[in-house]
Design a protein around this motif. Structure first.
Motif, PDB file in Angstrom:
ATOM      1  N   ASP A  37      26.982 -14.697  10.961  1.00 19.85           N
ATOM      2  CA  ASP A  37      26.318 -16.008  10.906  1.00 19.85           C
ATOM      3  C   ASP A  37      25.474 -16.274  12.156  1.00 19.85           C
ATOM      4  O   ASP A  37      24.399 -16.877  12.079  1.00 19.85           O
ATOM      5  N   GLY A  38      25.984 -15.841  13.286  1.00 20.79           N
ATOM      6  CA  GLY A  38      25.237 -16.031  14.530  1.00 20.79           C
ATOM      7  C   GLY A  38      23.906 -15.292  14.491  1.00 20.79           C
ATOM      8  O   GLY A  38      22.874 -15.811  14.934  1.00 20.79           O
ATOM      9  N   LEU A  39      23.962 -14.091  13.923  1.00 19.25           N
ATOM     10  CA  LEU A  39      22.740 -13.294  13.833  1.00 19.25           C
ATOM     11  C   LEU A  39      21.771 -13.916  12.823  1.00 19.25           C
ATOM     12  O   LEU A  39      20.554 -13.885  13.022  1.00 19.25           O
ATOM     13  N   VAL A  40      22.301 -14.503  11.763  1.00 23.16           N
ATOM     14  CA  VAL A  40      21.440 -15.202  10.783  1.00 23.16           C
ATOM     15  C   VAL A  40      20.652 -16.298  11.499  1.00 23.16           C
ATOM     16  O   VAL A  40      19.435 -16.427  11.322  1.00 23.16           O
ATOM     17  N   ARG A  41      21.341 -17.078  12.324  1.00 23.67           N
ATOM     18  CA  ARG A  41      20.653 -18.165  13.048  1.00 23.67           C
ATOM     19  C   ARG A  41      19.574 -17.604  13.983  1.00 23.67           C
ATOM     20  O   ARG A  41      18.463 -18.130  14.053  1.00 23.67           O
ATOM     21  N   LEU A  42      19.931 -16.517  14.676  1.00 24.46           N
ATOM     22  CA  LEU A  42      18.971 -15.913  15.607  1.00 24.46           C
ATOM     23  C   LEU A  42      17.746 -15.372  14.853  1.00 24.46           C
ATOM     24  O   LEU A  42      16.595 -15.563  15.270  1.00 24.46           O
ATOM     25  N   VAL A  43      18.014 -14.702  13.732  1.00 20.91           N
ATOM     26  CA  VAL A  43      16.927 -14.122  12.939  1.00 20.91           C
ATOM     27  C   VAL A  43      16.018 -15.229  12.402  1.00 20.91           C
ATOM     28  O   VAL A  43      14.790 -15.139  12.474  1.00 20.91           O
ATOM     29  N   LEU A  44      16.635 -16.292  11.888  1.00 19.16           N
ATOM     30  CA  LEU A  44      15.817 -17.366  11.315  1.00 19.16           C
ATOM     31  C   LEU A  44      14.999 -18.084  12.386  1.00 19.16           C
ATOM     32  O   LEU A  44      13.840 -18.442  12.147  1.00 19.16           O
ATOM     33  N   SER A  45      15.574 -18.287  13.546  1.00 16.23           N
ATOM     34  CA  SER A  45      14.795 -18.964  14.598  1.00 16.23           C
ATOM     35  C   SER A  45      13.623 -18.084  15.034  1.00 16.23           C
ATOM     36  O   SER A  45      12.524 -18.579  15.300  1.00 16.23           O
ATOM     37  N   THR A  46      13.834 -16.762  15.053  1.00 18.01           N
ATOM     38  CA  THR A  46      12.734 -15.845  15.379  1.00 18.01           C
ATOM     39  C   THR A  46      11.666 -15.878  14.290  1.00 18.01           C
ATOM     40  O   THR A  46      10.464 -15.946  14.568  1.00 18.01           O
TER      41      THR A  46
END
Lengths: 139, 206
Positions: A37-46
Motif C-alpha cells: 500500500d505504501g508503494l501504491v501511494r508513492l507510485v500514484l503521487s509520482t
C-alpha cells in the motif's frame, strides 16, 4: 455511454470508460507492486506529478508539428497509464499514438480535450481529484 | 545481481526500482537511451538490463544494437519493455539483440520469472567463461610431445634437437611437465638384485 466505439480509430469514449470502471483499476496496481500500500501511494503521487508534464510535452510537440515527439509522448502516456491501472487514459493515448503513426496529427490534436477530460476523471477515480465520487476505492 | 533499468517514464521507473529492490536486485536507473549506453560501457556494468523501447536520446532497439556491438565474453542479458506487442516489433527487438521482451503493463509474476531466466543465463555464461579461462591456463602449462623421436635401439637415449643424445627421462622431463620417480621393475630386480627378487615387499619401491 451510448457513444459507440469508433472502429477506425479504436477510440473508447470517455463515458464508456466510466461505465466499464476503467478509469483506475487499483487492484491491478496493487498486484503490480506486490500489494504494498505504501508503494501504491508513492507510485500514484509520482504519476500525478509526472503526467501533467508528459501531457504538456504532448501539446508542445503537437503545436510544433513534431510528429516523432507526438508519437513518443503518446507512447509514454500510454505505458505509464497502463502500468498504474489507468486503462481508459492508456487506451486513449494508444489511439493517439496509432493516429500519429499514420500521420493523422489533426485528429490527434482533436483528441486533446478528451485526454484532459479523462485525466480529470482518472484523478477522481484515484481519489486524488476534485470528484472522488467517481472512484471505486480510495488510495 | 546488478540490474540497469532504462525507462523514461518516471512512474514505471519508480515501480521497477522498488519492486526489483524488494526482490534483492541492486538497481541502477537512467531515463535516456544514450545514458543507458554510457552506463553499459563501464567496466562494472550491470549484466541484466531492462530497456524501455521508446526513450529520448536513443530508442531501446538502438541501445540494444549499441550494447551488442561491443565484443565481450559475458554479454549482458537484455529485456525489452514494450507497449508494442505486435510480432513485427517483437522480431525487430529480438533481432536488434534483445534476449527477451515484456509487454506493458507488466505482470509482476512474469517480470520476476523472466528476470530469473536472465539471471540463470548470466550465471551459466559466467561459469562457462570461468571454465574456458581455467582450461586455457591449464593448456598454457602443458607441453605436448608429438612427432617421431629418434631413439637409440640399445641404450634408449633420444637424439635431441641439438644433435646430442639424452637419457630418455631427461628428454621427457625437458619437453613436458612429467616428473619421474625411480623404482625397479621385477625383471631388473631379478637381474641386478637376485638376492632380493624373492622378497615381494621390496619390489616396485620408489
Amino acid at each position: 455511454m451510448n457513444e459507440p466505439k469508433n472502429e477506425a480509430t479504436g477510440r473508447i469514449p470517455v463515458a464508456a470508460c466510466a461505465a466499464e470502471g476503467a478509469f483506475f483499476d487499483r487492484e491491478a496496481l496493487l498486484e503490480r507492486v506486490m500489494r504494498d500500500d505504501g508503494l501504491v501511494r508513492l507510485v500514484l503521487s509520482t504519476f500525478v506529478a509526472d503526467m501533467p508534464v508528459q501531457m504538456d510535452a504532448l501539446r508542445a510537440a503537437l503545436a510544433s508539428g513534431d510528429e516523432k515527439g507526438v508519437r513518443r509522448q503518446a507512447h509514454t502516456i500510454k505505458g505509464a497509464a497502463a502500468n498504474v491501472g489507468a486503462m481508459g487514459l492508456s487506451q486513449w493515448a494508444q489511439t493517439m499514438e496509432n493516429l500519429c503513426v499514420v500521420g493523422r496529427l489533426q485528429e490527434v490534436a482533436a483528441m486533446l480535450t478528451g485526454l484532459d477530460d479523462l485525466w480529470d476523471k482518472t484523478l477522481s477515480a484515484m481519489g486524488m481529484g476534485p470528484d472522488p465520487s467517481l472512484g471505486r476505492s480510495a488510495v | 545481481m546488478k540490474v540497469l533499468i532504462a525507462e523514461d517514464d518516471a512512474t514505471t521507473r519508480l515501480m521497477l526500482i522498488q519492486v526489483l529492490g524488494q526482490w534483492g536486485y541492486e538497481v541502477a536507473a537512467v531515463n535516456r537511451g544514450d545514458e543507458a549506453v554510457s552506463c553499459m560501457a563501464a567496466s562494472d556494468a550491470p549484466k541484466l538490463v531492462i530497456l524501455d523501447r521508446g526513450m529520448p536520446g536513443l530508442e531501446g532497439v538502438d541501445v540494444c544494437r549499441a550494447i551488442r556491438s561491443v565484443e565481450t565474453q559475458e554479454p549482458p542479458y537484455v529485456i525489452l519493455l514494450t507497449g508494442q506487442k505486435d510480432a513485427k516489433s517483437v522480431v525487430e527487438g529480438l533481432e536488434a539483440g534483445a534476449n527477451d521482451y515484456i509487454a506493458k503493463p507488466y505482470d509482476v509474476g512474469e517480470l520476476r520469472a523472466r528476470l530469473k531466466v536472465g539471471q540463470r543465463v548470466i550465471e551459466l555464461q559466467a561459469a562457462l567463461v570461468k571454465q574456458v579461462r581455467e582450461l586455457q591456463q591449464a593448456l598454457a602449462h602443458i607441453k605436448v610431445l608429438q612427432g617421431i623421436l629418434p631413439i637409440c635401439m640399445y641404450c634408449h637415449k633420444i637424439r635431441s634437437d641439438e644433435q646430442s643424445w639424452q637419457r630418455i627421462e631427461r628428454y621427457i622431463a625437458a619437453h613436458s611437465d612429467a616428473q619421474f620417480s625411480h623404482a625397479i621393475c621385477p625383471d631388473c630386480l631379478a637381474k641386478h638384485h637376485p638376492e632380493l627378487a624373492d622378497e615381494p615387499s621390496s619390489r616396485g619401491t620408489g
